[in-house]
Design a protein around this motif. Structure first.
Motif, PDB file in Angstrom:
ATOM      1  N   GLY A 115       0.995  -1.217  -0.056  1.00  0.00           N
ATOM      2  CA  GLY A 115      -0.075  -0.043   0.010  1.00  0.00           C
ATOM      3  C   GLY A 115       0.896   1.265   0.094  1.00  0.00           C
ATOM      4  O   GLY A 115       0.654   2.005  -0.765  1.00  0.00           O
ATOM      5  N   LEU A 116       1.836   1.378   0.813  1.00  0.00           N
ATOM      6  CA  LEU A 116       2.715   2.540   0.861  1.00  0.00           C
ATOM      7  C   LEU A 116       3.501   2.637  -0.560  1.00  0.00           C
ATOM      8  O   LEU A 116       3.696   3.833  -1.089  1.00  0.00           O
ATOM      9  N   ILE A 117       3.997   1.634  -0.905  1.00  0.00           N
ATOM     10  CA  ILE A 117       4.518   1.703  -2.473  1.00  0.00           C
ATOM     11  C   ILE A 117       3.657   2.257  -3.414  1.00  0.00           C
ATOM     12  O   ILE A 117       4.005   2.990  -4.369  1.00  0.00           O
ATOM     13  N   ALA A 118       2.495   1.804  -3.282  1.00  0.00           N
ATOM     14  CA  ALA A 118       1.616   2.095  -4.366  1.00  0.00           C
ATOM     15  C   ALA A 118       1.263   3.576  -4.300  1.00  0.00           C
ATOM     16  O   ALA A 118       1.368   4.497  -5.061  1.00  0.00           O
ATOM     17  N   VAL A 119       1.252   4.192  -2.800  1.00  0.00           N
ATOM     18  CA  VAL A 119       1.144   5.722  -2.823  1.00  0.00           C
ATOM     19  C   VAL A 119       2.432   6.571  -3.309  1.00  0.00           C
ATOM     20  O   VAL A 119       2.121   7.371  -4.145  1.00  0.00           O
ATOM     21  N   ILE A 120       3.370   5.900  -3.001  1.00  0.00           N
ATOM     22  CA  ILE A 120       4.863   6.488  -3.624  1.00  0.00           C
ATOM     23  C   ILE A 120       4.729   6.387  -5.089  1.00  0.00           C
ATOM     24  O   ILE A 120       5.187   7.349  -5.742  1.00  0.00           O
ATOM     25  N   PHE A 121       4.270   5.178  -5.709  1.00  0.00           N
ATOM     26  CA  PHE A 121       4.601   5.227  -7.048  1.00  0.00           C
ATOM     27  C   PHE A 121       3.512   6.086  -7.836  1.00  0.00           C
ATOM     28  O   PHE A 121       3.926   6.450  -8.892  1.00  0.00           O
ATOM     29  N   SER A 122       2.294   6.374  -7.140  1.00  0.00           N
ATOM     30  CA  SER A 122       1.527   7.471  -7.745  1.00  0.00           C
ATOM     31  C   SER A 122       1.919   8.768  -8.063  1.00  0.00           C
ATOM     32  O   SER A 122       1.647   9.442  -8.755  1.00  0.00           O
ATOM     33  N   THR A 123       3.385   9.128  -7.439  1.00  0.00           N
ATOM     34  CA  THR A 123       3.967  10.398  -7.404  1.00  0.00           C
ATOM     35  C   THR A 123       4.435  10.426  -9.017  1.00  0.00           C
ATOM     36  O   THR A 123       4.949  11.343  -9.365  1.00  0.00           O
ATOM     37  N   ILE A 124       4.553   9.408  -9.702  1.00  0.00           N
ATOM     38  CA  ILE A 124       4.845   9.341 -11.193  1.00  0.00           C
ATOM     39  C   ILE A 124       4.135  10.312 -11.975  1.00  0.00           C
ATOM     40  O   ILE A 124       4.535  10.982 -12.803  1.00  0.00           O
ATOM     41  N   VAL A 125       2.762  10.695 -11.506  1.00  0.00           N
ATOM     42  CA  VAL A 125       2.061  11.647 -12.153  1.00  0.00           C
ATOM     43  C   VAL A 125       2.667  12.750 -12.037  1.00  0.00           C
ATOM     44  O   VAL A 125       2.889  13.576 -13.238  1.00  0.00           O
ATOM     45  N   LEU A 126       3.129  13.458 -10.744  1.00  0.00           N
ATOM     46  CA  LEU A 126       3.736  14.587 -10.800  1.00  0.00           C
ATOM     47  C   LEU A 126       5.298  14.566 -11.483  1.00  0.00           C
ATOM     48  O   LEU A 126       5.582  15.640 -12.088  1.00  0.00           O
ATOM     49  N   MET A 127       5.988  13.485 -11.351  1.00  0.00           N
ATOM     50  CA  MET A 127       7.267  13.397 -12.048  1.00  0.00           C
ATOM     51  C   MET A 127       7.025  13.388 -13.416  1.00  0.00           C
ATOM     52  O   MET A 127       7.789  14.019 -14.249  1.00  0.00           O
ATOM     53  N   VAL A 131      -4.828  16.341  -6.183  1.00  0.00           N
ATOM     54  CA  VAL A 131      -6.058  15.668  -5.701  1.00  0.00           C
ATOM     55  C   VAL A 131      -6.224  14.175  -5.502  1.00  0.00           C
ATOM     56  O   VAL A 131      -6.309  13.515  -4.696  1.00  0.00           O
ATOM     57  N   GLY A 132      -5.450  13.852  -6.723  1.00  0.00           N
ATOM     58  CA  GLY A 132      -5.292  12.304  -7.012  1.00  0.00           C
ATOM     59  C   GLY A 132      -4.549  11.743  -5.873  1.00  0.00           C
ATOM     60  O   GLY A 132      -4.655  10.553  -5.261  1.00  0.00           O
ATOM     61  N   LEU A 133      -3.295  12.030  -5.535  1.00  0.00           N
ATOM     62  CA  LEU A 133      -2.449  11.725  -4.658  1.00  0.00           C
ATOM     63  C   LEU A 133      -2.957  12.065  -3.456  1.00  0.00           C
ATOM     64  O   LEU A 133      -2.567  10.862  -2.497  1.00  0.00           O
ATOM     65  N   LEU A 134      -3.630  12.892  -2.846  1.00  0.00           N
ATOM     66  CA  LEU A 134      -4.315  13.059  -1.785  1.00  0.00           C
ATOM     67  C   LEU A 134      -5.158  11.892  -1.415  1.00  0.00           C
ATOM     68  O   LEU A 134      -5.502  11.053  -0.468  1.00  0.00           O
ATOM     69  N   GLY A 135      -6.193  11.415  -2.465  1.00  0.00           N
ATOM     70  CA  GLY A 135      -7.106  10.486  -2.503  1.00  0.00           C
ATOM     71  C   GLY A 135      -6.337   9.155  -2.314  1.00  0.00           C
ATOM     72  O   GLY A 135      -6.904   8.425  -1.163  1.00  0.00           O
ATOM     73  N   ILE A 136      -5.392   8.902  -2.970  1.00  0.00           N
ATOM     74  CA  ILE A 136      -4.555   7.448  -2.830  1.00  0.00           C
ATOM     75  C   ILE A 136      -4.085   7.338  -1.421  1.00  0.00           C
ATOM     76  O   ILE A 136      -3.951   6.354  -1.060  1.00  0.00           O
ATOM     77  N   THR A 137      -3.475   8.498  -0.890  1.00  0.00           N
ATOM     78  CA  THR A 137      -3.121   8.805   0.415  1.00  0.00           C
ATOM     79  C   THR A 137      -4.220   8.202   1.606  1.00  0.00           C
ATOM     80  O   THR A 137      -4.080   7.574   2.489  1.00  0.00           O
ATOM     81  N   LEU A 138      -5.124   8.696   1.429  1.00  0.00           N
ATOM     82  CA  LEU A 138      -6.335   8.413   2.130  1.00  0.00           C
ATOM     83  C   LEU A 138      -6.649   7.113   2.167  1.00  0.00           C
ATOM     84  O   LEU A 138      -7.091   6.442   3.196  1.00  0.00           O
ATOM     85  N   VAL A 139      -6.899   6.495   0.960  1.00  0.00           N
ATOM     86  CA  VAL A 139      -7.100   5.066   0.688  1.00  0.00           C
ATOM     87  C   VAL A 139      -6.069   4.254   1.513  1.00  0.00           C
ATOM     88  O   VAL A 139      -6.603   3.143   2.221  1.00  0.00           O
ATOM     89  N   PHE A 140      -4.818   4.532   1.359  1.00  0.00           N
ATOM     90  CA  PHE A 140      -3.972   3.727   2.139  1.00  0.00           C
ATOM     91  C   PHE A 140      -3.447   4.400   3.496  1.00  0.00           C
ATOM     92  O   PHE A 140      -2.275   3.985   3.890  1.00  0.00           O
ATOM     93  N   TRP A 141      -4.326   5.256   4.143  1.00  0.00           N
ATOM     94  CA  TRP A 141      -3.798   5.811   5.204  1.00  0.00           C
ATOM     95  C   TRP A 141      -3.474   4.987   6.490  1.00  0.00           C
ATOM     96  O   TRP A 141      -2.596   5.143   7.094  1.00  0.00           O
ATOM     97  N   PRO A 142      -4.197   3.895   6.591  1.00  0.00           N
ATOM     98  CA  PRO A 142      -3.586   3.176   7.936  1.00  0.00           C
ATOM     99  C   PRO A 142      -2.241   2.579   7.479  1.00  0.00           C
ATOM    100  O   PRO A 142      -1.493   2.701   8.508  1.00  0.00           O
ATOM    101  N   GLU A 143      -1.784   2.307   6.502  1.00  0.00           N
ATOM    102  CA  GLU A 143      -0.526   1.687   6.114  1.00  0.00           C
ATOM    103  C   GLU A 143       0.644   3.193   6.270  1.00  0.00           C
ATOM    104  O   GLU A 143       1.817   2.967   6.852  1.00  0.00           O
ATOM    105  N   VAL A 144       0.104   4.000   5.752  1.00  0.00           N
ATOM    106  CA  VAL A 144       0.941   5.530   6.041  1.00  0.00           C
ATOM    107  C   VAL A 144       1.081   5.745   7.458  1.00  0.00           C
ATOM    108  O   VAL A 144       2.134   6.123   7.817  1.00  0.00           O
TER     109      VAL A 144
END
Length: 310
Positions: free
Chosen positions: A93-105, A128-141
């Motif tokens: 889940g954490l890796i999914a959050v981090i990998f989603s930063t490819i949008v900004l990259m 907005v999308g990065l905030l959303g995916i962070t909330l989805v995986f918030w317990p792991e974050v």
């Protein structure tokens, strides 16, 4: 063209979302780098067979092979290897959050390498999308431990994401130079698999293969669907709408993975996860929806009641 692009987009999202479940059957007696090498070697064989059946050209100049090899190194080799290292320190889940930063990259790299201006709504949609995916995986974050292992996993994940973003830029560059997606992927996957086999040899990894039905079926699924079809759809889309828009698929496919987990692994949704999904969808609208349609939606009569003379 728009309908075809939407089909490519959601094909990549739903296939990659399902590969998370398939990868679980690859973990076991076979070292990860070998499983990835087998996956892309098989995918390359499928693509070359398709090229042969369709009579697609397979002769390219030496410098073109160099660019295809670089694409293979970034997209079908090094980034996967680094993410496997990161999984030893972080949850998926954490890796999914981090990998989603490819949008900004991709937005930044497109500006650096292709002089594409940064669109405000695109940047807003990515955030907005990065905030959303962070909330989805918030317990792991929230449970991220402040230790050396977690920091190492975080840095590795960011490095793997950046390398994947460079691979996106290379694919965009190759398509601009008229290198076809199917053949570029075929040769790129061959080069990526060969580098992984060479790495395993240098590291003294014993060549191993698992003959079980789950391993072979998941390998076939990852090669045919997760590599041939998903990468073909995504990279074709990347050439059409740009790396910065296409990369938003990486924010959506973890949601598909969670949907599959809900069906097969008893994942329980929370209110925060539901809010995160809503933000991911909103970010998707801001990034993917054509500007003219977005302006038309904003200016529709229901939103103009306060100033009817406009």
């Amino acid at each position: 063209m728009l309908t075809h692009s939407v089909s490519l987009y959601f094909a990549a999202v739903f296939i990659w979302g399902s590969t998370w479940y398939a990868i679980k059957f690859q973990l076991g007696s076979v070292p990860p780098e070998l499983s990835v090498a087998y996956r892309f070697a098989l995918a390359a064989l499928i693509l070359f067979a398709w090229c042969w059946l369709r009579g697609l050209p397979l002769r390219f100049e030496r410098h073109e092979h160099l660019w295809m090899a670089l694409q293979g190194l970034m997209l079908f080799c090094l980034n996967y290897l680094i993410f496997y290292w990161a999984t030893a320190e972080l949850t998926s889940g954490l890796i999914a959050v981090i990998f989603s930063t490819i949008v900004l990259m991709n937005i930044v790299n497109s500006a650096l390498f292709f002089r594409k201006p940064m669109d405000a709504s695109m940047v807003l949609g990515a955030l907005v999308g990065l905030l959303g995916i962070t909330l989805v995986f918030w317990p792991e974050v929230a449970s991220l431990q402040q230790n050396g292992g977690a920091l190492k996993g975080l840095l590795l994940s960011l490095l793997g994401t950046f390398i994947a973003s460079l691979g996106n830029m290379l694919s965009a560059r190759n398509q601009q130079r008229r290198l076809p997606v199917i053949q570029s992927n075929a040769f790129g996957m061959v080069y990526g698999a060969l580098i992984l086999f060479l790495y395993a040899l240098v590291q003294g990894v014993e060549l191993a293969y698992e003959s079980s039905l789950p391993y072979n079926l998941s390998l076939l699924y990852l090669a045919l669907f997760g590599s041939v079809l998903a990468f073909g759809s995504y990279l074709t889309l990347l050439g059409r709408i740009g790396p910065e828009k296409a990369a938003y698929a990486t924010v959506l496919f973890p949601l598909v993975a969670l949907g599959i987990s809900t069906l097969f692994e008893n994942y329980h949704w929370s209110l925060m996860a539901g809010a995160g999904v809503a933000l991911v969808v909103l970010g998707n609208v801001l990034i993917i929806m054509p500007r003219r349609l977005l302006r038309r939606w904003i200016r529709r009569p229901g939103l103009q009641e306060e100033n009817p003379q406009r």
